[in-house]
Design an enzyme around this catalytic site. Structure first.
Site, PDB file in Angstrom:
ATOM      1  N   SER A   1      35.305  41.527  32.462  1.00 35.72           N
ATOM      2  CA  SER A   1      36.497  42.287  32.289  1.00 35.72           C
ATOM      3  C   SER A   1      37.489  41.872  31.304  1.00 35.72           C
ATOM      4  O   SER A   1      38.384  42.522  30.831  1.00 35.72           O
ATOM      5  CB  SER A   1      37.221  42.997  33.594  1.00 35.72           C
ATOM      6  OG  SER A   1      37.787  41.801  34.264  1.00 35.72           O
TER       7      SER A   1
ATOM      8  N   ASP B   1      44.970  48.429  36.314  1.00 36.52           N
ATOM      9  CA  ASP B   1      44.434  48.128  37.450  1.00 36.52           C
ATOM     10  C   ASP B   1      44.815  48.836  38.703  1.00 36.52           C
ATOM     11  O   ASP B   1      44.629  48.459  39.772  1.00 36.52           O
ATOM     12  CB  ASP B   1      44.550  46.694  37.691  1.00 36.52           C
ATOM     13  CG  ASP B   1      43.701  45.764  36.671  1.00 36.52           C
ATOM     14  OD1 ASP B   1      42.871  46.340  36.057  1.00 36.52           O
ATOM     15  OD2 ASP B   1      44.100  44.513  36.528  1.00 36.52           O
TER      16      ASP B   1
ATOM     17  N   HIS C   1      42.941  38.952  35.569  1.00 31.17           N
ATOM     18  CA  HIS C   1      43.432  39.999  34.413  1.00 31.17           C
ATOM     19  C   HIS C   1      44.788  39.691  33.788  1.00 31.17           C
ATOM     20  O   HIS C   1      45.387  38.970  34.370  1.00 31.17           O
ATOM     21  CB  HIS C   1      43.505  41.464  35.164  1.00 31.17           C
ATOM     22  CG  HIS C   1      42.141  42.138  35.140  1.00 31.17           C
ATOM     23  ND1 HIS C   1      42.041  43.409  35.828  1.00 31.17           N
ATOM     24  CD2 HIS C   1      41.002  41.851  34.943  1.00 31.17           C
ATOM     25  CE1 HIS C   1      40.826  43.767  35.927  1.00 31.17           C
ATOM     26  NE2 HIS C   1      39.982  42.758  35.363  1.00 31.17           N
TER      27      HIS C   1
END
Length: 182
Positions: free
Chosen positions: A55, A126, A95
């Protein structure tokens, strides 16, 4: 095949085997103390994490080892790469901070920072990963990425994907510790 090793093991005696077992326990305890010391030094429950998914590509790839810090006085900014953990989820997520918001909390003059994150390789933010939360709070943040080593974490991934490998490695290390003659 192992008959010579078994004979040598029997000749060692109980005291020697006990000494080796204590040495092995000492090595394990030292590793745990170093881990906890790093956690205290970096103010992070997990000062080192492994990237488990794609990701964050191209910034980080699966298997990269990340080094984290989480200074209590430091604020997060848009673009910072964070590692966070949602209550009830076991695996931390790496992230990038997309948005930051300061929210005044009752009875405190210091604003509480809220964060919205997104993986570089993901299409959307998210919020779906937050399990009902609209933003991340400081208590959810494990740390900010300060550095990384590429692909070193594949050992961890392999041991999680193949538990037999983990047990074989630990058993082999334990056996070597017991039969070592130093």
């Amino acid at each position: 095949m192992f008959s010579e090793e078994l004979k040598a093991f029997r000749r060692l005696g109980f005291r020697h085997v006990l000494l080796q077992a204590l040495n092995f326990a000492s090595v394990i305890a030292s590793g745990l103390m170093i881990w906890k010391g790093l956690g205290l030094l970096t103010n992070s429950e997990s000062p080192i994490v492994v990237v488990l998914s794609g990701s964050m590509e191209p910034a980080f790839y699966r298997g990269d080892l990340l080094f984290l810090t989480n200074p209590a006085s430091e604020r997060y900014h848009n673009g910072d790469i964070t590692v966070y953990k949602i209550p009830g989820a076991d695996i931390p997520i790496v992230h990038r901070v997309l948005e930051t918001h300061d929210v005044k909390s009752r009875g405190s003059s210091v604003p509480n920072q809220r964060l919205l994150t997104k993986g570089d390789n993901n299409e959307v933010n998210d919020i779906e990963l937050y399990r009902g939360l609209s933003y991340l709070e400081r208590k959810h943040i494990v740390g900010k990425v300060r550095g990384f080593l590429p692909y070193i974490g594949y050992v961890t991934i392999a041991m999680n994907d193949f538990p037999q490998l983990k047990y074989a490695l630990l058993g082999g290390l334990g056996l070597l510790a017991l039969i070592q003659r130093e």
